[in-house]
Design an enzyme around this catalytic site. Structure first.
Site, mmCIF file in Angstrom:
data_model
loop_
_atom_site.group_PDB
_atom_site.id
_atom_site.type_symbol
_atom_site.label_atom_id
_atom_site.label_comp_id
_atom_site.label_asym_id
_atom_site.label_seq_id
_atom_site.Cartn_x
_atom_site.Cartn_y
_atom_site.Cartn_z
ATOM 1 N N CYS A 298 0.458 -1.113 -0.121
ATOM 2 C CA CYS A 298 0.327 0.236 0.245
ATOM 3 C C CYS A 298 1.076 0.996 0.031
ATOM 4 O O CYS A 298 0.837 2.645 -0.190
ATOM 5 C CB CYS A 298 -1.335 0.567 1.387
ATOM 6 N N HIS B 134 -3.914 7.497 5.803
ATOM 7 C CA HIS B 134 -4.017 6.408 5.203
ATOM 8 C C HIS B 134 -4.815 6.025 5.107
ATOM 9 O O HIS B 134 -6.256 5.511 4.096
ATOM 10 C CB HIS B 134 -3.771 5.284 5.776
ATOM 11 N N GLU C 266 -3.384 4.815 13.509
ATOM 12 C CA GLU C 266 -3.153 5.956 12.369
ATOM 13 C C GLU C 266 -3.459 7.416 13.072
ATOM 14 O O GLU C 266 -2.934 8.201 13.310
ATOM 15 C CB GLU C 266 -3.610 5.825 11.186
ATOM 16 N N LYS D 29 -9.866 7.395 0.505
ATOM 17 C CA LYS D 29 -10.272 5.850 0.600
ATOM 18 C C LYS D 29 -11.870 5.808 0.710
ATOM 19 O O LYS D 29 -11.844 5.277 0.587
ATOM 20 C CB LYS D 29 -9.329 4.760 1.193
ATOM 21 N N HIS E 5 -9.251 1.658 -1.379
ATOM 22 C CA HIS E 5 -7.926 1.763 -1.505
ATOM 23 C C HIS E 5 -6.911 0.756 -2.573
ATOM 24 O O HIS E 5 -7.272 -0.201 -3.422
ATOM 25 C CB HIS E 5 -7.885 0.410 -0.254
ATOM 26 N N PHE F 127 1.212 -3.144 3.911
ATOM 27 C CA PHE F 127 1.743 -4.606 4.709
ATOM 28 C C PHE F 127 3.255 -4.635 5.571
ATOM 29 O O PHE F 127 3.727 -4.059 4.371
ATOM 30 C CB PHE F 127 0.709 -5.444 3.429
#
Lengths: 377, 405
Positions: free
Chosen positions: A133, A266, A277, A298, A303, A363
């Protein structure tokens, strides 16, 4: 986006028949029809579409640079998985191994950068970044450093992602997809909605841009990159990697947290990501966070995985240029653990915005933060 | 371009030569084929045998570096990368701290290079999908399908909190990873970076290469190498610690070699079957050498491929001194695809005192030769070594290393 509209719906690609109930953010077919080249994978077509637009915006046709001076940095996720998995399915199910060259050509993560090179003749350093990502943001940071160290005078940075079955099945198996749409920071959020898309940015030194009279959309003031060292798929609960990455970006930019007015987060819409976050933002920005704007776009784009960093960098630059903070769509009931101003459901005017951050968390626990500044002229 | 001096302070290797840097060192000094004729997985189309350079059993090393629970969860590709990274960190003295909070590795970055990533895991996950249906796939299989899984696992396993990159550039993934690592050091984003490359000859990958008609199905007479239109692929993982020299000196690390420069680019075209090797190799050689003296030795990529190897050889023969000693580890191990860091590691070992048997760079590369007669010379100890590789499709990359003085 200004009206907080999202376009989530079932995927119309034939391979997605088993996932007809899962919402995705799919690119309409008519947006890609300029590239009906059967040799290319969907992810290359999407990336080239954005790359062409970025080159046009950069005034490339009017005053370009020699191809030897321009590098290519691609940020990718699953690359040509959609086409490769079709071949693999035929081979495994029917013993039909034909068409390997056509189906597998675009499988390597390097395929998009190679195709762009073939189309543009850009022949300086070429790199394909595949950090899930955060790929698009990492590609932008590495491109900036390549320009700083003199590997190239300019770089075309493209993050691209196409929907594919493997990734959809994977996130569905993790129970990470919100069937009601992506609702970051909402109390009832249940996860992500997968999207496809591309963001492309033509990056060059200020001197080079000035010399060729290029229009500047903004500048990359600094960037940071750090690892959580915690878990393959879950963020550190305190967002340690994000804290390090954002501080590094601010430090490199010579900015203090008080200079930042907006963070494109994010904000995946998962329980773990959004709370971790948020904690990271409060750690970095302290009391100043209360007067800042945050959002997760997003909630509208889905995403876009490997493309997310590039797509959201484009959005962050637009926010700076237009003085408008994009909203978080679908945010109806704020999670008490997510207590910042996420710009719910309506864009807001921010004429004094001069510095904004794009934060992505991937990830493997890697986090990239990009600090962007507004160009005054 | 000016940059802080970067040096190599640790190495790791796992591949057809064996499961240690010493095994690689021995393989360089005693060139012999480490690839064999192996059965291909049943899923491949016939013929179901091919010449491959496989990595040996490394369970013992994995048990040394990986806690049992982590070892069980991790796929083979990631395990290979973690073992090689652990070897390099240990070699560099970066795993020695008893206090994890005070680990010298804490701020280090990871740059992982691979051409194709976790093909084994993607294949296993998709097989699960085909077998059980889309709603019943095993989520545990999904996490490591992402190409950057090994980089993430390395950071978690060894507590490396610096930048965590994964770079995919086909045959020059290693050189691209080194370039990214150098740029991260230049930017001051980490004092040291673990550069790792890995590739696994998984069933899914072999199935794909086989269907591309690129594998060899017969082993020639022992030690004979033929350059044709197929490849001998190899698997494995390599790692090295690339460190800011001042950081290495401050902590008293042994310096194996210095990285003087690294370049990579292409002519801006892409043709997988007929790459522009001569133009690319000429340009990278010119760019990296500039006004510098010609190198004392060369480590070259060996693709076994007629559209690549003879052209790369010819270009370097023209650009460098006749008779320059050259080693091509791939002609013994098989071509490591994206795990080509073995080239730079071989160069570092050579500079650090290993005495490989070398060929001599001159004229044309023979299209069929015997390893023992090809690599038969012992070269004087070099001061500088150039590693070079054409890229798949087009382009080329080169790294220039020098001895520590």
């Amino acid at each position: 986006m200004l009206n907080a509209e999202s376009s989530f719906g079932p995927c119309t690609l034939p391979e997605f028949a088993p996932f007809s109930d899962i919402p995705v953010a799919q690119i309409p077919d008519n947006c890609l029809e300029d590239y009906l080249d059967s040799r290319l994978t969907r992810h290359e077509v999407i990336g080239l579409t954005a790359a062409d637009e970025a080159l046009a915006e950069s005034g490339w046709c009017e005053a370009g640079l020699p191809g030897d001076d321009v590098g290519i940095f691609a940020g990718v996720g699953a690359a040509g998985m959609l086409e490769a998995e079709q071949w693999y399915r035929r081979a495994r199910s029917n013993g039909d191994f034909t068409g390997a060259i056509e189906s597998l050509r675009g499988y390597p993560a390097s395929a998009l950068a190679d195709t762009i090179a073939e189309r543009t003749g850009f022949a300086a350093v070429r790199s394909s970044v595949a950090t899930a990502c955060s790929s698009g943001s990492a590609a932008l940071g590495l491109a900036a450093q390549a320009i700083t160290t003199g590997r190239c005078k300019a770089a075309l940075v493209v993050g691209s992602e196409a929907l594919n079955v493997l990734t959809t099945a994977g996130f569905a198996s993790l129970k990470s997809v919100d069937m009601e749409g992506c609702r970051p920071f909402d109390l009832d959020r249940k996860g992500i909605v997968l999207g496809e898309g591309a963001g492309a940015l033509f990056l060059e030194s200020e001197d080079t841009a000035r010399d060729r009279g290029a229009p500047a959309w903004g500048y990359l003031a600094g960037w940071g990159w750090a690892a959580d060292c915690h878990h393959m798929s879950a963020p550190h609960p305190e967002g340690l990697g994000a804290v390090r990455a954002i501080r590094q970006a601010l430090d490199k930019a010579g900015l203090s947290p008080d200079n930042v007015g907006y963070v494109n987060m994010h904000g995946t819409g998962t329980k773990l990501n959004d709370t971790a976050e948020t904690k990271a933002m409060k750690t970095v920005f302290g009391e100043h966070a209360e007067s800042m704007s945050f959002s997760s776009t997003k909630s509208m784009t889905g995403h876009c995985l490997g493309a997310a960093g590039a797509v959201e960098s484009v959005i962050t630059l637009l926010a700076l240029r237009n003085g408008v903070v994009p909203p978080t769509a679908g945010l109806l009931t704020l999670d008490p653990d997510c207590d910042l101003d996420y710009t719910p459901n309506r864009a807001k005017s921010a004429p004094d915005l001069t510095c904004a951050i794009n934060n992505v968390m991937a990830f493997g626990g890697n986090v990239v933060a990009l600090a962007f500044g507004k160009c005054e002229s | 371009m000016t940059r802080p001096r970067a040096c190599i302070t640790g190495l790791g290797y796992l591949g057809p030569f064996g499961v240690s840097v010493d095994a690689l060192r021995h393989g360089l000094a005693n060139p012999a084929p480490a690839f064999r004729l192996h059965d291909l997985p049943e899923m491949c189309e016939p013929p179901r045998q091919a010449v491959l350079g496989l990595a040996p059993d490394f369970r013992k090393e994995a048990a040394f570096f990986l806690p049992p629970a982590m070892r069980r969860r991790m796929n083979r590709h990631s395990r290979m990368a973690c073992v090689a990274a652990g070897q390099a960190l240990r070699h560099a003295g970066l795993l020695d701290s008893a206090d994890p909070e005070d680990s010298p590795a804490e701020g280090c970055g990871v740059v992982y290079g691979t051409a194709l990533g976790s093909t084994g895991q993607c294949g296993a996950f998709f097989d699960d999908f085909l077998e059980k249906g889309p709603r019943f796939v095993n989520p545990a299989l999904f996490l490591e399908t992402v190409p950057n899984a090994p980089a993430g696992q390395i950071s978690i396993l060894y507590g490396l909190a610096g930048p965590n990159a994964t770079i995919c550039c086909q045959t020059v993934s290693a050189e691209a990873a080194i370039i990214a690592a150098l740029d991260l050091l230049d930017a001051g984003m980490a004092p040291a970076v673990v550069v790792v490359t890995a590739e696994e000859l998984s069933p899914a990958l072999l199935c794909g290469i086989q269907s591309l008609k690129m594998l060899r199905h017969e082993l020639e007479e022992p030690g004979r190498i033929t350059i044709d239109r197929t490849i001998i692929p190899a698997e494995g993982a390599c790692a090295m610690i690339l460190e800011d020299e001042s950081h290495a000196r401050k902590r008293g690390a042994s310096i194996l070699a210095h990285v003087q420069d690294a370049v990579m680019h292409g002519p801006g075209t892409f043709d997988a079957t007929c790459p522009h090797v001569e133009a690319s190799m000429t340009r990278v050689t010119q760019d990296i050498l500039g006004d510098r003296p010609k190198p004392d030795g060369v480590v070259l990529n060996g693709g076994f491929f007629i559209h690549s190897d003879p052209l790369a050889w010819r270009t370097l023969s023209k650009k460098l001194d006749t008779g320059t000693p050259v080693i091509i580890p791939d002609y013994c191990s098989g071509n490591p695809l994206g795990a080509g860091l073995v080239r730079t590691i071989a160069a570092a070992l050579w500079l650090d005192g290993t005495r490989p048997k070398t060929a001599r760079l001159e004229g044309e590369l023979p299209l069929s030769f015997n390893l023992a007669s090809f690599f038969q010379h012992h070269a004087p100890q070099p001061e500088t070594i150039l590693t070079a590789s054409p890229a798949t499709g087009d382009g080329a990359a080169a790294i220039l290393l020098s001895k520590d003085r």
